[in-house]
Write a protein that holds these residues in place. Structure first.
Motif, short mmCIF file in Angstrom:
data_model
loop_
_atom_site.label_atom_id
_atom_site.label_comp_id
_atom_site.label_asym_id
_atom_site.label_seq_id
_atom_site.Cartn_x
_atom_site.Cartn_y
_atom_site.Cartn_z
N LEU A 83 0.86 -1.15 -0.09
CA LEU A 83 -0.09 -0.05 0.19
C LEU A 83 0.91 1.30 -0.05
O LEU A 83 1.89 1.25 0.67
CB LEU A 83 -0.94 0.07 1.13
CG LEU A 83 -1.90 -0.99 1.14
CD1 LEU A 83 -2.94 -1.19 2.75
CD2 LEU A 83 -2.96 -0.94 0.21
N PRO A 84 0.45 2.51 -0.76
CA PRO A 84 -0.92 2.50 -1.26
C PRO A 84 -0.75 1.84 -2.86
O PRO A 84 0.26 1.62 -3.27
CB PRO A 84 -0.93 3.95 -1.58
CG PRO A 84 0.44 4.34 -1.75
CD PRO A 84 1.22 3.55 -0.73
N HIS A 137 -6.23 2.37 -3.13
CA HIS A 137 -6.08 1.52 -1.90
C HIS A 137 -5.07 2.42 -0.94
O HIS A 137 -4.16 2.40 -1.24
CB HIS A 137 -5.58 0.06 -1.88
CG HIS A 137 -6.51 -0.64 -2.92
ND1 HIS A 137 -7.69 -1.44 -2.46
CD2 HIS A 137 -6.27 -1.00 -4.21
CE1 HIS A 137 -8.10 -1.80 -3.82
NE2 HIS A 137 -7.43 -1.45 -4.72
N LEU A 138 -5.33 2.81 0.32
CA LEU A 138 -4.86 3.65 1.13
C LEU A 138 -4.04 3.25 2.51
O LEU A 138 -4.28 2.05 2.81
CB LEU A 138 -5.54 4.96 1.69
CG LEU A 138 -6.58 5.68 0.50
CD1 LEU A 138 -7.42 6.41 1.17
CD2 LEU A 138 -5.52 6.52 -0.41
N ARG A 139 -3.21 3.90 2.68
CA ARG A 139 -2.18 3.17 3.91
C ARG A 139 -2.05 4.46 4.85
O ARG A 139 -1.91 3.93 6.05
CB ARG A 139 -0.98 2.76 3.29
CG ARG A 139 0.21 2.26 4.58
CD ARG A 139 1.35 2.15 3.73
NE ARG A 139 2.28 1.45 5.14
CZ ARG A 139 2.89 0.29 5.02
NH1 ARG A 139 2.94 -0.39 3.72
NH2 ARG A 139 3.60 0.09 6.04
N GLU A 153 -3.85 11.65 2.16
CA GLU A 153 -3.21 10.79 1.03
C GLU A 153 -3.93 10.35 -0.09
O GLU A 153 -3.64 10.52 -1.30
CB GLU A 153 -3.04 9.48 1.62
CG GLU A 153 -2.12 8.36 0.85
CD GLU A 153 -2.02 7.08 1.28
OE1 GLU A 153 -1.20 6.51 1.04
OE2 GLU A 153 -2.95 6.72 2.39
N CYS A 213 -10.27 3.58 3.88
CA CYS A 213 -8.94 3.40 3.53
C CYS A 213 -8.85 3.17 2.09
O CYS A 213 -8.17 2.22 1.57
CB CYS A 213 -7.88 2.64 4.30
SG CYS A 213 -7.49 3.54 5.90
#
Length: 154
Positions: free
Chosen positions: A41-42, A80-82, A89, A132
């Motif tokens: 991720l991301p 897809h976030l982290r 982000e 996320c």
């Protein structure tokens, strides 16, 4: 040779893979088969399967007068976030993706245009907590010959 839709996805994947934060393997994938490893991720997932691709007949769109189709591909870039601040982000990734896509609206001549339609950061509606993930959605206009969907029409 692949359907022109696959050629378009490959061109978009190449543009997104050129973004430094997405240059590693498994960072940009067309459709995923399983969960994404946390250390990846991301990441971005390209898909169109949540919507239909409408087409309309276009007479005389080939060099010999063949019929073709005007197509409208709904492209979702799932983000897809982290980060500890997922909303920020998401916004930073939107800037990078929009710049990459906007600098090649015709994707090297494969499409008529790739236009941004919407963006959405997903949150739990009851708590406001980030899930996320988000999506950056484009509408890709392109033409194919009716008898050969691998071939772009005039």
């Amino acid at each position: 040779m692949a359907h022109l839709r696959t050629q378009i996805f490959d061109a978009i994947k190449g543009r997104l893979f050129a973004i430094p934060r997405f240059a590693d393997l498994d960072k940009v994938v067309r459709g995923r088969k399983g969960a994404i490893r946390q250390e990846t991720l991301p990441a971005l997932t390209l898909t169109w399967s949540d919507s239909n691709e409408p087409a309309s007949l276009r007479p005389s769109s080939g060099p010999n007068g063949e019929d073709g189709y005007d197509r409208s591909l709904p492209l979702s870039i799932v983000v897809h976030l982290r980060d500890e601040d997922p909303e920020l982000e998401f916004d930073e990734i939107c800037v990078e993706v929009e710049a990459a896509m906007g600098s090649a609206i015709q994707l090297g001549g494969l499409v008529i245009e790739a236009l941004l339609e919407s963006e959405r950061h997903f949150v739990n509606n009851q708590t406001g907590t980030s899930l996320c993930a988000g999506s950056i959605n484009y509408r890709i206009a392109y033409k194919t010959l009716a008898a050969d969907p691998q071939q772009a029409a005039l």
